[in-house]
Write a protein that holds these residues in place. Structure first.
Motif, PDB file in Angstrom:
ATOM      1  N   TYR A 148       0.797  -1.220   0.000  1.00 33.62           N
ATOM      2  CA  TYR A 148       0.000   0.000   0.000  1.00 33.62           C
ATOM      3  C   TYR A 148       0.833   1.275   0.000  1.00 33.62           C
ATOM      4  N   ASN A 149       2.123   1.161  -0.292  1.00 37.56           N
ATOM      5  CA  ASN A 149       2.959   2.353  -0.383  1.00 37.56           C
ATOM      6  C   ASN A 149       2.736   3.111  -1.687  1.00 37.56           C
ATOM      7  N   GLU A 150       2.096   2.445  -2.657  1.00 35.58           N
ATOM      8  CA  GLU A 150       1.774   3.106  -3.918  1.00 35.58           C
ATOM      9  C   GLU A 150       0.552   2.440  -4.534  1.00 35.58           C
ATOM     10  N   SER A 151      -0.046   3.106  -5.502  1.00 39.69           N
ATOM     11  CA  SER A 151      -1.238   2.580  -6.145  1.00 39.69           C
ATOM     12  C   SER A 151      -0.919   1.279  -6.881  1.00 39.69           C
ATOM     13  N   ASP A 152      -1.745   0.257  -6.645  1.00 37.03           N
ATOM     14  CA  ASP A 152      -1.558  -1.056  -7.261  1.00 37.03           C
ATOM     15  C   ASP A 152      -0.173  -1.614  -6.966  1.00 37.03           C
ATOM     16  N   GLY A 153       0.348  -1.326  -5.781  1.00 35.91           N
ATOM     17  CA  GLY A 153       1.688  -1.775  -5.420  1.00 35.91           C
ATOM     18  C   GLY A 153       1.754  -3.255  -5.085  1.00 35.91           C
ATOM     19  N   ARG A 154       2.935  -3.816  -5.209  1.00 32.03           N
ATOM     20  CA  ARG A 154       3.208  -5.202  -4.848  1.00 32.03           C
ATOM     21  C   ARG A 154       4.531  -5.264  -4.082  1.00 32.03           C
ATOM     22  N   ALA A 155       4.587  -6.159  -3.114  1.00 32.31           N
ATOM     23  CA  ALA A 155       5.833  -6.474  -2.418  1.00 32.31           C
ATOM     24  C   ALA A 155       6.106  -7.956  -2.656  1.00 32.31           C
ATOM     25  N   VAL A 156       7.286  -8.262  -3.175  1.00 28.65           N
ATOM     26  CA  VAL A 156       7.619  -9.651  -3.522  1.00 28.65           C
ATOM     27  C   VAL A 156       8.947 -10.019  -2.864  1.00 28.65           C
ATOM     28  N   LEU A 157       8.898 -11.037  -2.026  1.00 25.52           N
ATOM     29  CA  LEU A 157      10.078 -11.510  -1.313  1.00 25.52           C
ATOM     30  C   LEU A 157      10.625 -12.740  -2.017  1.00 25.52           C
ATOM     31  N   PHE A 158      11.894 -12.692  -2.399  1.00 26.27           N
ATOM     32  CA  PHE A 158      12.525 -13.801  -3.132  1.00 26.27           C
ATOM     33  C   PHE A 158      13.484 -14.559  -2.222  1.00 26.27           C
ATOM     34  N   GLY A 159      13.453 -15.887  -2.348  1.00 25.39           N
ATOM     35  CA  GLY A 159      14.373 -16.728  -1.604  1.00 25.39           C
ATOM     36  C   GLY A 159      14.940 -17.828  -2.478  1.00 25.39           C
ATOM     37  N   SER A 160      16.141 -18.285  -2.145  1.00 30.23           N
ATOM     38  CA  SER A 160      16.824 -19.332  -2.905  1.00 30.23           C
ATOM     39  C   SER A 160      16.938 -20.594  -2.054  1.00 30.23           C
ATOM     40  N   LEU A 161      16.759 -21.741  -2.673  1.00 26.37           N
ATOM     41  CA  LEU A 161      16.824 -23.014  -1.963  1.00 26.37           C
ATOM     42  C   LEU A 161      18.210 -23.253  -1.379  1.00 26.37           C
ATOM     43  N   VAL A 162      18.247 -23.578  -0.080  1.00 26.42           N
ATOM     44  CA  VAL A 162      19.525 -23.877   0.567  1.00 26.42           C
ATOM     45  C   VAL A 162      19.565 -25.285   1.142  1.00 26.42           C
ATOM     46  N   ASP A 163      18.388 -25.916   1.309  1.00 28.61           N
ATOM     47  CA  ASP A 163      18.375 -27.261   1.881  1.00 28.61           C
ATOM     48  C   ASP A 163      17.046 -27.931   1.545  1.00 28.61           C
ATOM     49  N   SER A 164      17.083 -29.236   1.424  1.00 37.20           N
ATOM     50  CA  SER A 164      15.863 -30.002   1.210  1.00 37.20           C
ATOM     51  C   SER A 164      16.091 -31.408   1.739  1.00 37.20           C
ATOM     52  N   THR A 165      15.010 -32.026   2.165  1.00 39.46           N
ATOM     53  CA  THR A 165      15.108 -33.367   2.728  1.00 39.46           C
ATOM     54  C   THR A 165      13.743 -34.025   2.700  1.00 39.46           C
ATOM     55  N   ALA A 166      13.745 -35.352   2.731  1.00 38.36           N
ATOM     56  CA  ALA A 166      12.481 -36.058   2.847  1.00 38.36           C
ATOM     57  C   ALA A 166      11.909 -35.783   4.233  1.00 38.36           C
ATOM     58  N   PRO A 167      10.599 -35.608   4.336  1.00 36.30           N
ATOM     59  CA  PRO A 167       9.991 -35.384   5.650  1.00 36.30           C
ATOM     60  C   PRO A 167      10.031 -36.640   6.486  1.00 36.30           C
ATOM     61  N   ALA A 168       9.582 -36.528   7.721  1.00 33.89           N
ATOM     62  CA  ALA A 168       9.618 -37.665   8.637  1.00 33.89           C
ATOM     63  C   ALA A 168       8.834 -38.848   8.076  1.00 33.89           C
ATOM     64  N   VAL A 169       7.723 -38.570   7.358  1.00 34.32           N
ATOM     65  CA  VAL A 169       6.993 -39.636   6.673  1.00 34.32           C
ATOM     66  C   VAL A 169       7.772 -39.992   5.427  1.00 34.32           C
ATOM     67  N   ASP A 170       7.993 -41.273   5.203  1.00 34.61           N
ATOM     68  CA  ASP A 170       8.794 -41.720   4.069  1.00 34.61           C
ATOM     69  C   ASP A 170       8.215 -41.203   2.761  1.00 34.61           C
ATOM     70  N   ALA A 171       9.070 -40.607   1.923  1.00 34.68           N
ATOM     71  CA  ALA A 171       8.614 -40.053   0.645  1.00 34.68           C
ATOM     72  C   ALA A 171       8.050 -41.126  -0.276  1.00 34.68           C
ATOM     73  N   SER A 172       8.375 -42.396  -0.040  1.00 37.22           N
ATOM     74  CA  SER A 172       7.843 -43.465  -0.879  1.00 37.22           C
ATOM     75  C   SER A 172       6.354 -43.667  -0.647  1.00 37.22           C
ATOM     76  N   ASP A 173       5.829 -43.076   0.444  1.00 36.15           N
ATOM     77  CA  ASP A 173       4.405 -43.156   0.727  1.00 36.15           C
ATOM     78  C   ASP A 173       3.612 -42.084   0.007  1.00 36.15           C
ATOM     79  N   VAL A 174       4.277 -41.332  -0.875  1.00 35.71           N
ATOM     80  CA  VAL A 174       3.622 -40.234  -1.562  1.00 35.71           C
ATOM     81  C   VAL A 174       3.379 -40.596  -3.022  1.00 35.71           C
ATOM     82  N   VAL A 175       2.184 -40.313  -3.486  1.00 40.44           N
ATOM     83  CA  VAL A 175       1.850 -40.562  -4.883  1.00 40.44           C
ATOM     84  C   VAL A 175       1.279 -39.301  -5.478  1.00 40.44           C
TER      85      VAL A 175
END
Length: 272
Positions: free
Chosen positions: A234-261
């Protein structure tokens, strides 16, 4: 004007003023009730379905519970140190549905915060090189309202981690840029022609950022998969705020990923 007429006139003025006052108070009460209802419901969902304690692999989401409420849920997004901790939905090819529909599927006078949603043209397994999430800027500070505050260096540095949990993988992103722009500046993209094109996109966001990370901007060529959180500004008319992030880590969750379809629409869902 006769005394009786004057008295009637001022009586009418007072009645109208009273009605306007009651109407204004009622409207403010309605707004407050709507905000309270939406926020309370999302807090309830977070309390029952999300556990963000511990290491990345230990963070869990009760996907069965969430999908029983809304089968279009594809992720959970959390930014520690802020109020951002919400389920994320995806409607194929549709960026309008969740603007005014809450996670329970309700629309109407007592809802308004909508639902955090993944861009409808993206892939619901978050395999795109850039993944845009959209959320409203609510006046009570809920949903993605806090993103505008990240233009302050201290606020930005205090909450650099964005956690995105999906049924198949837990991701951690580290934010590196906050871009203030307008709605006509279309930042959404899903594919790049080549690596040079991708690096150019990242470098552009770094050059336009309202903040500079304490460690400096990352090498645009070395950044990983991107996440972008977008809201109105709301700092300007039709304004947007966009926060960018880069992947630094990833892992399978506690539930085994093989249980996902994946289902026919491409959603990642736990196998029954």
């Amino acid at each position: 004007m006769a005394q009786g007429a004057r008295r009637a006139f001022w009586t009418a003025v007072m009645v109208i003023a009273g009605l306007v006052f009651v109407g204004a108070v009622s409207y403010l009460g309605y707004i407050a009730f709507k905000y309270w209802g939406d926020s309370s419901r999302y807090d309830e969902i977070a309390d029952t379905a999300f556990d963000g304690d511990g290491a990345l692999a230990d963070m869990t989401v009760d996907w069965d519970a969430l999908q029983a409420i809304n089968p279009q849920v594809v992720a959970w997004v959390s930014v520690p140190g802020t109020r951002i901790s919400y389920p994320v939905c995806w409607a194929k090819g549709d960026n309008q549905k969740y603007l005014d529909m809450n996670f329970d599927g309700d629309q109407g006078v007592f809802t308004g915060s909508g639902t955090i949603f993944l861009d409808g043209e993206a892939k619901p397994d978050f395999s795109c090189p850039v993944n845009f999430l959209f959320g409203h800027h609510m006046n009570d500070g809920s949903m993605f309202a806090c993103l505008s505050d990240f233009a302050d260096e201290g606020t930005f540095e205090a909450s650099r981690s964005v956690y995105l949990l999906t049924p198949g993988c837990n991701y951690e992103f580290r934010t590196f840029a906050l871009v203030r722009t307008v709605g006509s500046d279309y930042l959404v993209t899903h594919e790049f022609a080549d690596e040079a094109d991708r690096a150019k996109y990242v470098a552009d966001k770094e050059s336009r950022s309202m903040v500079t990370p304490a460690e400096g901007f990352p090498d645009a060529r070395a950044t990983g998969k991107l996440i972008a959180l977008s809201t109105c500004d709301y700092n300007e008319s039709d304004g947007r705020a966009v926060l960018f992030g880069s992947l630094v880590d990833s892992t399978a969750p506690a539930v085994d990923a093989s249980d996902v379809v994946g289902d026919a629409e491409g959603y990642a869902t736990p196998a029954s």
